[in-house]
Design a protein around this motif. Sequence first.
Motif, mmCIF file in Angstrom:
data_model
loop_
_atom_site.group_PDB
_atom_site.id
_atom_site.type_symbol
_atom_site.label_atom_id
_atom_site.label_comp_id
_atom_site.label_asym_id
_atom_site.label_seq_id
_atom_site.Cartn_x
_atom_site.Cartn_y
_atom_site.Cartn_z
ATOM 1 N N LEU A 1 61.617 -44.918 -6.216
ATOM 2 C CA LEU A 1 60.204 -45.297 -6.085
ATOM 3 C C LEU A 1 59.724 -44.800 -4.726
ATOM 4 C CD1 LEU A 1 60.395 -48.941 -7.503
ATOM 5 C CD2 LEU A 1 60.106 -46.779 -8.727
ATOM 6 N N VAL A 2 58.643 -44.035 -4.729
ATOM 7 C CA VAL A 2 58.237 -43.346 -3.501
ATOM 8 C C VAL A 2 56.721 -43.354 -3.375
ATOM 9 C CG1 VAL A 2 58.323 -41.083 -4.677
ATOM 10 C CG2 VAL A 2 58.492 -41.189 -2.177
ATOM 11 N N GLY A 3 56.234 -43.562 -2.165
ATOM 12 C CA GLY A 3 54.806 -43.507 -1.912
ATOM 13 C C GLY A 3 54.383 -42.147 -1.382
ATOM 14 N N ILE A 4 53.193 -41.705 -1.803
ATOM 15 C CA ILE A 4 52.633 -40.450 -1.291
ATOM 16 C C ILE A 4 51.226 -40.756 -0.774
ATOM 17 C CG2 ILE A 4 52.196 -38.011 -1.726
ATOM 18 C CD1 ILE A 4 54.011 -38.140 -4.149
ATOM 19 N N PRO A 5 51.131 -41.218 0.470
ATOM 20 C CA PRO A 5 49.848 -41.692 0.995
ATOM 21 C C PRO A 5 48.973 -40.538 1.493
ATOM 22 C CG PRO A 5 51.547 -42.011 2.640
ATOM 23 C CD PRO A 5 52.224 -41.400 1.437
ATOM 24 N N TRP A 6 48.476 -39.775 0.584
ATOM 25 C CA TRP A 6 47.733 -38.553 0.945
ATOM 26 C C TRP A 6 46.587 -38.337 -0.037
ATOM 27 C CZ3 TRP A 6 46.766 -33.508 -0.892
ATOM 28 C CH2 TRP A 6 46.409 -32.568 0.091
ATOM 29 N N ASP A 7 45.379 -38.135 0.495
ATOM 30 C CA ASP A 7 44.224 -37.877 -0.377
ATOM 31 C C ASP A 7 43.408 -36.691 0.118
ATOM 32 O OD1 ASP A 7 42.891 -38.972 1.793
ATOM 33 O OD2 ASP A 7 42.344 -40.842 0.774
ATOM 34 N N GLY A 8 44.117 -35.723 0.673
ATOM 35 C CA GLY A 8 43.446 -34.539 1.212
ATOM 36 C C GLY A 8 42.845 -33.624 0.169
ATOM 37 N N GLY A 9 43.085 -33.909 -1.113
ATOM 38 C CA GLY A 9 42.488 -33.093 -2.168
ATOM 39 C C GLY A 9 41.249 -33.724 -2.767
ATOM 40 N N THR A 10 40.854 -34.884 -2.227
ATOM 41 C CA THR A 10 39.734 -35.619 -2.814
ATOM 42 C C THR A 10 38.406 -34.965 -2.464
ATOM 43 O OG1 THR A 10 41.004 -37.663 -2.656
ATOM 44 C CG2 THR A 10 38.628 -37.884 -2.956
ATOM 45 N N THR A 11 37.560 -34.761 -3.477
ATOM 46 C CA THR A 11 36.292 -34.057 -3.257
ATOM 47 C C THR A 11 35.122 -35.008 -3.059
ATOM 48 O OG1 THR A 11 36.084 -33.913 -5.663
ATOM 49 C CG2 THR A 11 36.958 -31.987 -4.514
ATOM 50 N N ASN A 12 35.272 -36.265 -3.474
ATOM 51 C CA ASN A 12 34.151 -37.184 -3.308
ATOM 52 C C ASN A 12 34.584 -38.431 -2.532
ATOM 53 O OD1 ASN A 12 31.757 -38.592 -3.519
ATOM 54 N ND2 ASN A 12 31.575 -38.443 -5.726
ATOM 55 N N ARG A 13 34.913 -39.510 -3.207
ATOM 56 C CA ARG A 13 35.163 -40.772 -2.505
ATOM 57 C C ARG A 13 36.642 -40.892 -2.155
ATOM 58 N NH1 ARG A 13 32.516 -45.712 -5.427
ATOM 59 N NH2 ARG A 13 34.254 -45.375 -6.872
ATOM 60 N N ALA A 14 36.970 -40.667 -0.898
ATOM 61 C CA ALA A 14 38.366 -40.701 -0.468
ATOM 62 C C ALA A 14 38.859 -42.141 -0.350
ATOM 63 C CB ALA A 14 38.517 -39.980 0.862
ATOM 64 N N GLY A 15 40.163 -42.315 -0.276
ATOM 65 C CA GLY A 15 40.743 -43.643 -0.079
ATOM 66 C C GLY A 15 42.085 -43.833 -0.757
ATOM 67 N N ALA A 16 42.479 -42.883 -1.618
ATOM 68 C CA ALA A 16 43.761 -43.033 -2.319
ATOM 69 C C ALA A 16 44.957 -42.947 -1.365
ATOM 70 C CB ALA A 16 43.888 -41.983 -3.434
ATOM 71 N N ARG A 17 44.722 -42.484 -0.133
ATOM 72 C CA ARG A 17 45.812 -42.485 0.855
ATOM 73 C C ARG A 17 46.316 -43.908 1.105
ATOM 74 N NH1 ARG A 17 42.881 -40.343 6.242
ATOM 75 N NH2 ARG A 17 42.171 -38.812 4.697
ATOM 76 N N HIS A 18 45.457 -44.891 0.833
ATOM 77 C CA HIS A 18 45.852 -46.287 1.043
ATOM 78 C C HIS A 18 46.522 -46.896 -0.192
ATOM 79 C CE1 HIS A 18 43.537 -46.089 4.738
ATOM 80 N NE2 HIS A 18 42.496 -45.669 4.056
ATOM 81 N N GLY A 19 46.669 -46.079 -1.255
ATOM 82 C CA GLY A 19 47.202 -46.606 -2.505
ATOM 83 C C GLY A 19 48.616 -47.162 -2.422
ATOM 84 N N PRO A 20 49.572 -46.405 -1.877
ATOM 85 C CA PRO A 20 50.962 -46.897 -1.903
ATOM 86 C C PRO A 20 51.139 -48.275 -1.269
ATOM 87 C CG PRO A 20 50.934 -44.567 -1.356
ATOM 88 C CD PRO A 20 49.490 -45.028 -1.364
ATOM 89 N N ARG A 21 50.475 -48.512 -0.150
ATOM 90 C CA ARG A 21 50.672 -49.793 0.536
ATOM 91 C C ARG A 21 50.160 -50.959 -0.321
ATOM 92 N NH1 ARG A 21 49.518 -50.189 6.851
ATOM 93 N NH2 ARG A 21 51.409 -48.931 6.814
#
Length: 321
Positions: free
Chosen positions: A39-59
Amino acid sequence: MSSNFFQPIDASAVPRFAGLSTFMRLPAVASAEGLDIALVGIPWDGGTTNRAGARHGPREIRNQSSLMRRAHHVSGTEPFSIANVADVGDLSVNPINLVDGLKRIEDGIAAIVAVGAIPLAAGGDHLTTLPVLRAVARKAPVGMIHFDAHSDTNDRYFGDNPYTHGTPFRRAIEEGLLDPRRIVQIGIRGSIYEPGEHDWAIAQGIRIIYMEEFVRRGAASVMEEARGIVGDTPIYVTFDIDCIDPSMAPGTGTPELGGFTTREAQEMVRLLDGLTIVGADVVEVAPPFDLGGMTALAGATMMFELLCVMAKSVQAGRAPD
Ligand code: MN
Ligand code: MN
């Protein structure tokens, strides 16, 4: 054998609201050595074109995953007894450099695959799946079952930029990571930039099951077709949380009305049982848009559903090679 496997912290010894936050309250380990599923987190949303925030998903998914218990209530699967599973932490990411970010993700997943473990990742935006596939499908292209409101097979953005969370599967097909004739996309809907936006994907051989077809046919029929398309070949499973209706999963960057209920999504993931799964992810949970953690809970629950079918795949010796 199972006595040597990692187990979640006993909720009768440490209550589930206490302790450090890890996926499923499993031990945090430094490497995937000895694991069947990482099980691994990938806290990165550098590909997001509109509303960013998925970098906070894993936590936040880790936090909500403390609500998961040991056994699946329908299948009776006890994933932690039939597969060795732990939390290997978050991959190294670069929040300000896209190309370096992708490379770090690929290297991180490659280190998991190299020791024979199967990654089950929490994103991050959907572009994170591209470097994951670069690591998982190095030897040969894989099939894919893809739950999403979006096909994510666009070509270019803002001029000639090839990498966004709307392009990962066009790139993966071009790079020979995915066999398009073994890709099924389920739940596609929402307004598009122009008619014919999916023509390229369909011409490659991707089977797109739009939401309206799902509503007509139901989960059992759709998944029977999907299972027939991928057969017993190695597949990756990618679950974009925006496939679920925004009334049940509002915490995501690109919500689209008219989506799956969480119950329909669970039913479909359970019907992956018996397939050869070489990796999976849950992406696009964006906690800044969430309400009371409900989307992160949906993400954590889908990870648990995926984990149960993946553990059975491991137990049956189906994956990886
Ligand atoms: Mn997507
Ligand atoms: Mn999507």
